[in-house]
Motif scaffolding. Sequence first.
Motif: not given
Length: 353
Positions: A203-229
């Motif tokens: 139930g986290a209201a807003h999730i930001t994910a950070v990584d060096m590479h696009p692929k892990p950020l794509e996965i993070a977005a697919a499982v619930g990250a609202d913003v990727v940096l």
Amino acid sequence: MTTQEFMLPASAPAVVAHAKGDLRIEDVALVQPEAGQAVVEIAYGGICGSDLHYWLHGAAGESILKDPMVLGHEVVGTVVQAAADGTGPAVGTPVAVHPATPGPGAAKYPAERPNLSPGCTYLGSAARHPHTDGAFLRYANLPTHMLRPLPEGLSLRNAALVEPASVAWHAVARAGEVRGKSALVVGCGPIGALAVAVLKRAGAAHITAVDMHPKPLEIAAAVGADVVLQAGDTEAIAAVEADIVIESSGNHFGLASAINGAVRGGRVVMVGLLPSGPQPVAISLAITRELELVGSFRFNEEITEVIAALADGTLFVDPVVTHEFALSDGLEAFETAKNSAVSGKVLLNFSLA
Ligand SMILES: [Zn+2]
């Protein structure tokens, strides 16, 4: 179920780390299980960072490989021979595996946190000598206290993430109450991506994910990250001001981002295993902002909640698995897992010889 007795073969294929840079898929001799062990026919094994470290560096942190060791602790399979002492699941039961055996002795640690017990052993770990062989092995003798029967409706393939998801679940539990709060996850390898999924479910209201590479950020977005940096975007990370931060990169740059991205008075959970020894991190912000820095190591009985959440579909992790290889292609599987720019979790399929 057939009543025909299972005949343990004399040998079976396994993934064995012999020394730094020397990983082999080879047959190892099998021994009869001890009274408290069941024989599990391994179906899937997930390749973990520690497996990669033994292969690439001959060591994982302080744990140095001195003898050849069967790798692997993220395994699921089916009981083909029940334990002789009558404990544990019956033949035919699909199981996930809790790889820890708490250490003996009376050293001080909180009783409900056996993950902290000194002398705790873990499958596929060279922390102690003789090493604790892992279970990247077609037929593994496993103590019944490690076996967790899978409920109806949870396939072995979908259960293959139970171990790393339990690590992520424990890390999120260490953050305290997350419902309605903002969260930042630094490092989106499998553990970070799974932490995003667990935060989302919690139930986290807003999730930001950070990584060096696009692929892990794509996965993070697919499982619930609202913003990727992107990891280099330090200004944007500092502006996140998250209530809760999960540091899952395991390097000091990531820890610096985690501290920078936390709100004043926030909590930073460190689950990514930093190299041993001093780490260059500007830690003074943690003082002046009264941050809570919390460690997180492996897990305990969270595995029960993870299995239930995967079975009822409330924990959505499918995008985390990016590759599956037959055991015979194990070396290629490890090469793929090494490249975090292209892969999430890489699975070995032990039923494909
Ligand atoms: Zn693992």
